[in-house]
Design an enzyme around this catalytic site. Structure first.
Site, mmCIF file in Angstrom:
data_model
loop_
_atom_site.group_PDB
_atom_site.id
_atom_site.type_symbol
_atom_site.label_atom_id
_atom_site.label_comp_id
_atom_site.label_asym_id
_atom_site.label_seq_id
_atom_site.Cartn_x
_atom_site.Cartn_y
_atom_site.Cartn_z
ATOM 1 N N LYS A 1 -35.028 -14.881 24.106
ATOM 2 C CA LYS A 1 -34.921 -14.895 25.576
ATOM 3 C C LYS A 1 -36.286 -14.651 26.229
ATOM 4 O O LYS A 1 -36.660 -15.340 27.168
ATOM 5 C CB LYS A 1 -33.939 -13.813 26.072
ATOM 6 C CG LYS A 1 -32.509 -14.024 25.634
ATOM 7 C CD LYS A 1 -31.561 -13.028 26.297
ATOM 8 C CE LYS A 1 -31.848 -11.574 25.943
ATOM 9 N NZ LYS A 1 -31.614 -11.208 24.542
ATOM 10 N N ARG B 1 -26.249 -7.335 31.608
ATOM 11 C CA ARG B 1 -25.746 -7.083 30.260
ATOM 12 C C ARG B 1 -24.340 -6.507 30.271
ATOM 13 O O ARG B 1 -23.783 -6.257 29.208
ATOM 14 C CB ARG B 1 -26.665 -6.085 29.563
ATOM 15 C CG ARG B 1 -27.760 -6.732 28.722
ATOM 16 C CD ARG B 1 -28.671 -5.613 28.278
ATOM 17 N NE ARG B 1 -29.327 -5.807 27.035
ATOM 18 C CZ ARG B 1 -30.614 -6.141 26.898
ATOM 19 N NH1 ARG B 1 -31.325 -6.425 27.953
ATOM 20 N NH2 ARG B 1 -31.162 -6.200 25.712
ATOM 21 N N ARG C 1 -40.443 -8.780 14.031
ATOM 22 C CA ARG C 1 -41.078 -8.812 15.355
ATOM 23 C C ARG C 1 -42.139 -7.722 15.470
ATOM 24 O O ARG C 1 -41.955 -6.608 15.006
ATOM 25 C CB ARG C 1 -40.028 -8.622 16.445
ATOM 26 C CG ARG C 1 -40.651 -8.598 17.843
ATOM 27 C CD ARG C 1 -39.674 -8.932 18.897
ATOM 28 N NE ARG C 1 -38.728 -7.860 19.136
ATOM 29 C CZ ARG C 1 -37.743 -7.946 20.039
ATOM 30 N NH1 ARG C 1 -37.593 -9.044 20.743
ATOM 31 N NH2 ARG C 1 -36.922 -6.943 20.219
ATOM 32 N N ARG D 1 -41.455 -2.329 17.672
ATOM 33 C CA ARG D 1 -40.742 -1.613 18.728
ATOM 34 C C ARG D 1 -39.881 -0.521 18.122
ATOM 35 O O ARG D 1 -39.331 -0.707 17.042
ATOM 36 C CB ARG D 1 -39.844 -2.603 19.492
ATOM 37 C CG ARG D 1 -40.462 -3.112 20.761
ATOM 38 C CD ARG D 1 -39.705 -4.246 21.364
ATOM 39 N NE ARG D 1 -38.309 -3.962 21.675
ATOM 40 C CZ ARG D 1 -37.529 -4.762 22.407
ATOM 41 N NH1 ARG D 1 -38.044 -5.877 22.908
ATOM 42 N NH2 ARG D 1 -36.276 -4.470 22.644
ATOM 43 N N ARG E 1 -27.514 -2.636 18.509
ATOM 44 C CA ARG E 1 -27.742 -3.535 19.651
ATOM 45 C C ARG E 1 -26.856 -4.779 19.554
ATOM 46 O O ARG E 1 -26.366 -5.279 20.553
ATOM 47 C CB ARG E 1 -29.224 -3.922 19.733
ATOM 48 C CG ARG E 1 -30.068 -2.801 20.330
ATOM 49 C CD ARG E 1 -31.497 -2.857 19.864
ATOM 50 N NE ARG E 1 -32.221 -3.991 20.380
ATOM 51 C CZ ARG E 1 -33.296 -4.519 19.775
ATOM 52 N NH1 ARG E 1 -33.743 -4.007 18.646
ATOM 53 N NH2 ARG E 1 -33.911 -5.524 20.323
HETATM 54 P P1 AMP Z 1 -34.733 -5.914 25.666
HETATM 55 O O1 AMP Z 1 -36.212 -5.873 25.722
HETATM 56 O O2 AMP Z 1 -34.118 -6.860 26.654
HETATM 57 O O3 AMP Z 1 -34.201 -6.128 24.256
HETATM 58 O O4 AMP Z 1 -34.214 -4.446 26.102
HETATM 59 C C1 AMP Z 1 -34.545 -3.295 25.355
HETATM 60 C C2 AMP Z 1 -33.605 -2.156 25.681
HETATM 61 O O5 AMP Z 1 -33.727 -1.819 27.071
HETATM 62 C C3 AMP Z 1 -32.125 -2.439 25.479
HETATM 63 O O6 AMP Z 1 -31.691 -2.247 24.142
HETATM 64 C C4 AMP Z 1 -31.501 -1.416 26.440
HETATM 65 O O7 AMP Z 1 -31.552 -0.104 25.912
HETATM 66 C C5 AMP Z 1 -32.464 -1.461 27.612
HETATM 67 N N1 AMP Z 1 -32.082 -2.486 28.614
HETATM 68 C C6 AMP Z 1 -32.771 -3.609 28.971
HETATM 69 N N2 AMP Z 1 -32.127 -4.309 29.899
HETATM 70 C C7 AMP Z 1 -30.972 -3.617 30.151
HETATM 71 C C8 AMP Z 1 -29.848 -3.837 30.997
HETATM 72 N N3 AMP Z 1 -29.765 -4.919 31.799
HETATM 73 N N4 AMP Z 1 -28.858 -2.906 30.991
HETATM 74 C C9 AMP Z 1 -28.905 -1.811 30.209
HETATM 75 N N5 AMP Z 1 -29.920 -1.558 29.351
HETATM 76 C C10 AMP Z 1 -30.945 -2.455 29.323
#
Ligand code: AMP
Length: 211
Positions: free
Chosen positions: A17, A87, A121, A154, A165
């Site tokens: 994404k 989400r 990653r 990360r 996740r």
């Molecule tokens: P990402 O970089 O999109 O994989 O997001 C990393 C982490 O940030 C996720 O595993 C969540 O803990 C948090 N996070 C990011 N976007 C959201 C969202 N829209 N709602 C809730 N938690 C989020």
């Protein structure tokens, strides 16, 4: 038909994404907004929100809706690609009140491929740029091509958090697909192909009429 300019990207962690949002935003001339990146920036800066969010993120859980919705409020302009939001159904409902979306694009990827990709990653600790040792390695091992920063894994790209996740995605985020399918703005593409191929498909899909 006017091109889609208010777009969300859905899909499991590791589907690409972030990468596709970056490419699409540049091509379409809209802003790329990643809630995950916004949160990581809050953590890096040690803000109140960053401190509240960090535990959830490291465990691979979702940050509470109220915090995310407040963080995003006011950020949405005329054209955007949202990556990592909404989400949950509650977030989708809140977004509905803020703006009218043109398209929701789902990038699909099976669980074993998610684990394989996320384990490989790496991210620059200085500028946040993403790499993948499988298909997008840095020129010099462990060093960011762009800013020379150190590449790290990360915190949430460890096997336990990755599995959590994916489970959270299935339980909380998969229902969001139906939310947009009912509104007739959902399109699905296959994320298991090379970056460039997925990008072409995404552009074609967004240029076409609503499914
Ligand atoms: P990402 O970089 O999109 O994989 O997001 C990393 C982490 O940030 C996720 O595993 C969540 O803990 C948090 N996070 C990011 N976007 C959201 C969202 N829209 N709602 C809730 N938690 C989020």
């Amino acid at each position: 038909m006017s091109a889609s300019r208010r777009i969300i990207l859905l899909g499991p962690p590791g589907a690409g994404k972030g990468t596709q949002a970056e490419l699409l935003a540049e091509n379409l001339g809209v802003e790329h907004i990643s809630t995950g990146e916004m949160l990581r920036e809050e953590v890096r800066r040690g803000t109140d929100l960053g401190r509240k969010a960090q535990g959830y993120m490291d465990r691979g859980e979702l940050v509470p809706d109220s915090l995310i919705i407040e963080m995003l409020g006011g950020r949405l302009g005329e054209g955007f690609i949202l990556d990592g939001f909404p989400r949950t159904i509650e977030q989708a409902t809140a977004l509905d009140r803020l703006t009218k979306l043109d398209r929701a694009l789902l990038i699909g990827l099976a669980q074993d491929e998610v684990v394989r990709r996320l384990t490989a990653r790496r991210v620059c600790e200085r500028c946040g740029l993403n790499y993948n040792l499988l298909f997008h390695p840095p020129q010099v091992e462990g060093v960011c091509d762009v800013c020379g920063g150190k590449l790290i894994r990360r915190n949430d790209d460890n096997p336990e958090a990755i599995r959590r996740r994916y489970r959270v995605y299935q339980a909380e985020t998969a229902p969001v697909k139906e939310f947009y399918r009912k509104r007739s703005i959902l399109a699905e593409i296959d994320g298991v192909r090379p970056i460039e191929e997925v990008f072409r498909d995404a552009l074609d899909t967004l240029a076409g009429s609503a499914p």
